[in-house]
Scaffold this motif. Structure first.
Motif, PDB file in Angstrom:
ATOM      1  N   PHE A   1       0.876  -1.169   0.000  1.00  0.00           N
ATOM      2  CA  PHE A   1       0.000   0.000   0.000  1.00  0.00           C
ATOM      3  C   PHE A   1       0.915   1.221   0.000  1.00  0.00           C
ATOM      4  N   VAL A   2       0.778   2.070  -1.024  1.00  0.00           N
ATOM      5  CA  VAL A   2       1.664   3.220  -1.183  1.00  0.00           C
ATOM      6  C   VAL A   2       0.819   4.484  -1.288  1.00  0.00           C
ATOM      7  N   LEU A   3       1.105   5.445  -0.429  1.00  0.00           N
ATOM      8  CA  LEU A   3       0.452   6.750  -0.460  1.00  0.00           C
ATOM      9  C   LEU A   3       1.528   7.801  -0.690  1.00  0.00           C
ATOM     10  N   SER A   4       1.365   8.605  -1.730  1.00  0.00           N
ATOM     11  CA  SER A   4       2.417   9.563  -2.075  1.00  0.00           C
ATOM     12  C   SER A   4       1.810  10.899  -2.493  1.00  0.00           C
ATOM     13  N   GLY A   5       2.580  11.937  -2.296  1.00  0.00           N
ATOM     14  CA  GLY A   5       2.238  13.275  -2.774  1.00  0.00           C
ATOM     15  C   GLY A   5       3.384  13.805  -3.609  1.00  0.00           C
ATOM     16  N   ARG A   6       3.135  14.896  -4.316  1.00  0.00           N
ATOM     17  CA  ARG A   6       4.190  15.454  -5.167  1.00  0.00           C
ATOM     18  C   ARG A   6       3.972  16.952  -5.333  1.00  0.00           C
ATOM     19  N   VAL A   7       5.030  17.704  -5.113  1.00  0.00           N
ATOM     20  CA  VAL A   7       5.046  19.150  -5.348  1.00  0.00           C
ATOM     21  C   VAL A   7       6.140  19.421  -6.370  1.00  0.00           C
ATOM     22  N   THR A   8       5.773  20.087  -7.457  1.00  0.00           N
ATOM     23  CA  THR A   8       6.720  20.289  -8.556  1.00  0.00           C
ATOM     24  C   THR A   8       6.739  21.745  -8.988  1.00  0.00           C
ATOM     25  N   ALA A   9       7.933  22.269  -9.221  1.00  0.00           N
ATOM     26  CA  ALA A   9       8.116  23.580  -9.841  1.00  0.00           C
ATOM     27  C   ALA A   9       8.938  23.381 -11.103  1.00  0.00           C
ATOM     28  N   SER A  10       8.508  23.970 -12.205  1.00  0.00           N
ATOM     29  CA  SER A  10       9.205  23.775 -13.470  1.00  0.00           C
ATOM     30  C   SER A  10       9.289  25.082 -14.245  1.00  0.00           C
ATOM     31  N   LYS A  11      10.168  25.097 -15.234  1.00  0.00           N
ATOM     32  CA  LYS A  11      10.384  26.296 -16.049  1.00  0.00           C
ATOM     33  C   LYS A  11      10.757  25.882 -17.467  1.00  0.00           C
ATOM     34  N   ASP A  12      10.225  26.618 -18.439  1.00  0.00           N
ATOM     35  CA  ASP A  12      10.661  26.442 -19.820  1.00  0.00           C
ATOM     36  C   ASP A  12      12.088  26.962 -19.952  1.00  0.00           C
ATOM     37  N   LEU A  13      12.995  26.099 -20.389  1.00  0.00           N
ATOM     38  CA  LEU A  13      14.384  26.502 -20.585  1.00  0.00           C
ATOM     39  C   LEU A  13      14.627  27.032 -21.985  1.00  0.00           C
ATOM     40  N   SER A  14      13.832  26.545 -22.932  1.00  0.00           N
ATOM     41  CA  SER A  14      13.880  27.009 -24.315  1.00  0.00           C
ATOM     42  C   SER A  14      12.565  26.603 -24.965  1.00  0.00           C
ATOM     43  N   LEU A  15      12.466  26.803 -26.271  1.00  0.00           N
ATOM     44  CA  LEU A  15      11.241  26.446 -26.968  1.00  0.00           C
ATOM     45  C   LEU A  15      10.958  24.954 -26.874  1.00  0.00           C
ATOM     46  N   HIS A  16      12.010  24.124 -26.781  1.00  0.00           N
ATOM     47  CA  HIS A  16      11.837  22.672 -26.791  1.00  0.00           C
ATOM     48  C   HIS A  16      12.245  21.993 -25.489  1.00  0.00           C
ATOM     49  N   SER A  17      12.675  22.737 -24.489  1.00  0.00           N
ATOM     50  CA  SER A  17      13.202  22.126 -23.263  1.00  0.00           C
ATOM     51  C   SER A  17      12.520  22.685 -22.029  1.00  0.00           C
ATOM     52  N   LYS A  18      12.417  21.836 -21.012  1.00  0.00           N
ATOM     53  CA  LYS A  18      11.811  22.221 -19.747  1.00  0.00           C
ATOM     54  C   LYS A  18      12.580  21.557 -18.613  1.00  0.00           C
ATOM     55  N   GLY A  19      12.824  22.315 -17.535  1.00  0.00           N
ATOM     56  CA  GLY A  19      13.471  21.787 -16.345  1.00  0.00           C
ATOM     57  C   GLY A  19      12.535  21.817 -15.163  1.00  0.00           C
ATOM     58  N   TYR A  20      12.802  20.978 -14.162  1.00  0.00           N
ATOM     59  CA  TYR A  20      11.907  20.911 -13.005  1.00  0.00           C
ATOM     60  C   TYR A  20      12.664  20.449 -11.759  1.00  0.00           C
ATOM     61  N   ILE A  21      12.061  20.732 -10.607  1.00  0.00           N
ATOM     62  CA  ILE A  21      12.510  20.220  -9.316  1.00  0.00           C
ATOM     63  C   ILE A  21      11.273  19.756  -8.575  1.00  0.00           C
ATOM     64  N   SER A  22      11.410  18.668  -7.807  1.00  0.00           N
ATOM     65  CA  SER A  22      10.219  18.056  -7.231  1.00  0.00           C
ATOM     66  C   SER A  22      10.530  17.470  -5.862  1.00  0.00           C
ATOM     67  N   LEU A  23       9.522  17.465  -4.985  1.00  0.00           N
ATOM     68  CA  LEU A  23       9.575  16.823  -3.672  1.00  0.00           C
ATOM     69  C   LEU A  23       8.379  15.890  -3.561  1.00  0.00           C
ATOM     70  N   SER A  24       8.646  14.627  -3.189  1.00  0.00           N
ATOM     71  CA  SER A  24       7.577  13.631  -3.152  1.00  0.00           C
ATOM     72  C   SER A  24       7.625  12.844  -1.841  1.00  0.00           C
ATOM     73  N   PRO A  25       6.860  13.260  -0.804  1.00  0.00           N
ATOM     74  CA  PRO A  25       6.762  12.451   0.418  1.00  0.00           C
ATOM     75  C   PRO A  25       5.965  11.175   0.141  1.00  0.00           C
ATOM     76  N   THR A  26       6.453  10.049   0.671  1.00  0.00           N
ATOM     77  CA  THR A  26       5.862   8.750   0.350  1.00  0.00           C
ATOM     78  C   THR A  26       5.781   7.880   1.608  1.00  0.00           C
ATOM     79  N   TYR A  27       4.627   7.234   1.756  1.00  0.00           N
ATOM     80  CA  TYR A  27       4.434   6.247   2.827  1.00  0.00           C
ATOM     81  C   TYR A  27       4.134   4.898   2.183  1.00  0.00           C
ATOM     82  N   SER A  28       4.860   3.843   2.592  1.00  0.00           N
ATOM     83  CA  SER A  28       4.655   2.504   2.054  1.00  0.00           C
ATOM     84  C   SER A  28       4.452   1.516   3.192  1.00  0.00           C
ATOM     85  N   ARG A  29       3.442   0.667   3.027  1.00  0.00           N
ATOM     86  CA  ARG A  29       3.185  -0.423   3.966  1.00  0.00           C
ATOM     87  C   ARG A  29       3.327  -1.734   3.204  1.00  0.00           C
TER      88      ARG A  29
END
Length: 281
Positions: free
Chosen positions: A27-55
């Motif tokens: 049983f897995v319960l997870s969340g995700r918070v993401t911030a991203s930015k267009d780096l160019s017309l064809h590229s995108k970068g991101y950073i993310s935090l994902s707290p996770t609980y597993s049983r």
């Protein structure tokens, strides 16, 4: 408002499933918070935090259970670059994604590790020019052992076809994986366009509806190994076969039926039949 090159996202998910390779449930319960930015017309970068609980509930000797509870916070950052002509039914171009991930920020488990994930897709015209050669490379590399509950496997649709899902990787504690999938796709038949006037008013994607049927010659290969510095102590397998893919471009949906023979140590075994919706690449 002016369009922004910055984005933010929130997500959450719940999984409850029985593992294929061991007598245990997760049983897995997870969340995700993401911030991203267009780096160019064809590229995108991101950073993310994902707290996770597993049983993890393991059945022992048919009667007793052991229960492991893991609380972790995964942090990751990465980017993608996309030069495909279309992200559905792609004919030419390439796509590249990579990510660095770790549970080192917080984990109640003694196994902390860093992980590099990547995916590369390349599409090129074949012979005749209407045919398409499609290749997909997936990779996961870890700095150290991630423990018995984070093993990597391969097999099944979206992985090494010809094997049941997660069939490869059961011989040891696999922490590294590379899977290469290739297809030679050729057009068999395209239906005439179909218009359903009353339906298209409610669902615009049904306007000009048509399907095309493609044949595909398939070749996959995968390798898994425990320690990043010892790639030759590994488990590997491949698959060759053929299939038919049905695409509905206006709906952006597809269906696939494939027959693929698994290969282990240069020996061909009985084929696996795969039937699934939405082609993986």
């Amino acid at each position: 408002l002016n369009p922004s090159t910055y984005y933010a996202g929130l997500g959450a998910g719940v999984l409850d499933y029985y593992e294929l390779n061991y007598p245990r449930t997760r049983f897995v319960l997870s969340g995700r918070v993401t911030a991203s930015k267009d780096l160019s017309l064809h590229s995108k970068g991101y950073i993310s935090l994902s707290p996770t609980y597993s049983r993890i509930d393991t059945l022992i000797a048919g009667t007793s259970h052991t229960i492991i509870k893991l609380q972790e916070a995964y942090t990751s950052f990465g980017w993608s670059t996309d030069y495909r002509d279309n992200n559905f039914d792609t004919k030419k171009g390439w796509f590249f994604w990579n990510e660095l991930l770790t549970n080192g920020v917080y984990s109640n488990d003694t196994y902390t590790y860093g992980q590099y994930n990547t995916e590369i897709r390349v599409y090129a015209p074949g012979l005749p020019r209407s045919a398409v050669i499609a290749c997909r490379l997936q990779g996961t590399l870890r700095t150290n052992d991630a423990g018995p509950y984070r093993r990597l496997y391969a097999g099944g649709e979206g992985s090494v076809r010809g094997f049941p899902r997660d069939w490869l990787g059961m011989t040891g504690q696999m922490n590294n994986r590379i899977v290469l999938s290739t297809e030679y796709r050729f057009r068999i038949w395209t239906t005439p366009q179909m218009d359903f006037l009353s339906l298209s008013r409610l669902l615009p994607e049904t306007k000009g509806l048509f399907y095309h049927f493609d044949g595909a010659l398939i070749a996959d290969d995968g390798v898994l190994w425990p320690r990043i510095g010892h790639p030759f102590k590994n488990e590997n397998g491949g698959g060759i076969g053929a299939g038919i893919k049905i695409f509905a471009p206006t709906l952006r949906r597809s269906g696939c039926i494939e027959v693929v023979y698994p290969i282990v140590n240069h020996t061909l075994y009985a084929p696996e039949v795969l039937l699934y919706l939405d082609a993986y690449f």
